[in-house]
Scaffold this active site. Structure first.
Site, PDB file in Angstrom:
ATOM      1  NE  ARG A  74      -8.225  -7.417   0.282  1.00  0.00           N
ATOM      2  CZ  ARG A  74      -7.751  -6.528  -0.581  1.00  0.00           C
ATOM      3  NH1 ARG A  74      -6.726  -5.770  -0.252  1.00  0.00           N
ATOM      4  NH2 ARG A  74      -8.319  -6.404  -1.772  1.00  0.00           N
ATOM      5  CE  LYS A 125      -4.506  -1.520   1.549  1.00  0.00           C
ATOM      6  NZ  LYS A 125      -5.483  -1.586   2.648  1.00  0.00           N
TER       7      LYS A 125
END
Lengths: 197, 287
Positions: free
Chosen positions: B256, B222
């Site tokens: 995840r 991210k």
């Protein structure tokens, strides 16, 4: 011989710490050894004896220096409790003492290969072969006369305990070798002795 | 807490890898690599082989972009869920959607988990999860609208907001009939958060774990990792794994991820250091 009909049992197991619950891994690195130890100790205490004599070797200098509790008694205690034994654990036995149930915690050389804990010492093989033969023949004199100095050089933790077993001079009638091997460069045996006095 | 993810139950010490499978032409990391259905199906096969317990199938990229309505989202995801369900009966299938309308369809096709990455934007989602017996991931977004980037978002007390919102959402899910064992909370890194915020929720993840709800983290590649290390997408694995290690030490349960193998190793290593998992093998010094 008194002819009392008393069944005497003795079992030899290794003092490998990997047998202890506190050092368990997800996978048992030596399942055949574990199974042999479990089976032999269950056999030993099958008739619920009130006490078990445990023969071990004194800790090495390093173990003593680090303050850890003695390995042999810990392994013995662990295997006995896991086998459901709830009686008294007696450390040692006097030579010639009349005993009924004996657990010996002893290994052979820890120098049986280049990746062994003590690296390779070729003398290991003859030394361990002699110990194994004495165990298989229940040769008390041979056990009593094991070479303490050579045993120490080979990092064999079993010599004093095996000598103590020899000193009991048991009239063994039946010997079963449940395990013999050196999966990690240390010689392990699981042996059962039985006799009827 | 034992995790009940649709048809699948996991013990309370299990950590789970949730592998990302995009049914999108434009997601930030894979850039449409699994847009073709067969390629997405191949990725499922790969991540299953790599040990992922869960796949998280998404039909809409998180960032702003081409409008994808519910009908198109269903078209992208529903039949694919059915195909994966049929091929991998023991795999947990999660669908990344905020829409109750989509959730209803994918649950009928075999989805086990609804990953509501947009924090309850559609109030009907918990009822759908309850009716379908699916699990629900309750995320914190600070109330932002789905598919928006954070712009000058600030919090008087970030962790208070994260805790209050995720726990309230979890309670709402249980009140709607979702099994207590089927609710997870997720701080949602980068969602409604600047990089400082994402770093803070990482650092303070233990406060989420302390709520007793199982915590899911979605850290993989991210922007907060990229900005922290000044690295573009494609060079963020090490930073992702460092953040993963911190999350694992705090006790996160579900991860995840894009990279299953690397993440599994980090999570197992950290949990073993933490004393929550035994070594796979222990012989050194113990022979």
């Amino acid at each position: 011989m008194s002819g009392s009909g008393t069944v005497v049992k003795a079992v030899v197991v290794p003092s490998a710490p990997l047998l202890l619950a506190e050092y368990a891994a997800a996978g048992d690195p030596a399942p055949a050894l574990t199974a042999a130890c479990t089976g032999a100790v269950e056999w030993l205490v099958q008739r619920r004896p009130p006490l078990v004599h445990v023969l071990t070797s004194p800790p090495t200098g390093e173990e003593r220096a680090n303050g850890a509790p003695d390995l042999g008694p810990r392994v013995a205690e662990h295997l006995l409790r896991r086998a459901g034994f709830a009686g008294e654990v007696v450390a040692g036995a006097r030579p010639g003492e009349q005993v009924e149930t004996v657990l010996v915690v002893a290994d052979g050389s820890a120098r049986r290969g280049e990746k062994a804990p003590g690296h390779l010492d070729e003398r290991s093989f003859a030394f361990d072969a002699a110990v194994e033969e004495a165990l298989m023949l229940a040769d008390s004199a041979a056990l009593e006369s094991l070479d303490v100095r050579l045993g120490a050089e080979l990092l064999a933790r079993g010599v004093p305990a095996l000598q103590a077993l020899g000193a009991l001079d048991l009239p063994v009638e039946q010997v079963d070798l449940d395990y013999a091997g050196d999966p990690f460069g240390v010689q392990y045996w699981v042996v059962r002795w039985q006799c009827v006095l | 807490m034992t995790l009940l993810l649709g048809r699948h139950e996991f013990p309370d010490d299990a950590t789970l890898m949730m592998a990302i499978v995009n049914r999108t032409p434009d997601s930030f990391y894979d850039r449409g690599a699994t847009w073709a259905e067969d390629q997405a199906f191949d990725r499922v096969g790969l991540v299953v082989e790599q040990g992922a317990e869960i796949v998280d199938i998404g039909g809409i990229k998180a960032a702003p972009g081409v409008e994808v309505d519910a009908a198109e989202e269903i078209r992208r995801v529903a039949s694919f869920v059915a195909r994966v369900r049929s091929a991998y009966p023991s795999l947990v299938i999660s669908v990344d959607t905020w829409r109750a309308e989509v959730a209803r369809v994918v649950c009928a096709e075999g989805a086990d988990v609804l990953n509501d990455a947009w924090g309850g934007a559609d109030p009907g989602l918990p009822e759908v999860a309850a009716q379908a017996g699916a699990a629900l991931v309750c995320t914190h977004t600070g109330g932002v609208v789905p598919r928006t980037r954070p712009h000058r978002i600030e919090y008087a007390d970030l962790m208070a907001s994260v805790l209050a919102d995720t726990v309230a959402y979890a309670d709402r899910a249980v009140a709607a009939g979702v099994d207590r064992r089927s609710v997870l909370i997720d701080p949602a890194h980068d969602f409604g958060k600047n990089t400082h915020h994402s770093l803070e929720v990482t650092r303070r993840l233990g406060e989420m774990v302390a709520t007793g709800w199982p915590v899911l983290v979605s850290l993989s590649n991210k922007d907060f990792v990229g900005e922290t290390l000044d690295l573009p997408v494609g060079e963020r694995l090490t930073g992702t794994l460092a953040a993963t290690a911190v999350a694992a030490l705090h006790g996160a349960r579900v991860y995840r991820v894009h990279e299953v193998v690397e993440t599994r190793q980090v999570v197992d290593m950290v949990n073993t250091i933490a004393g929550r998992r035994p070594p796979a093998r222990a012989v050194r010094g113990l022979a």
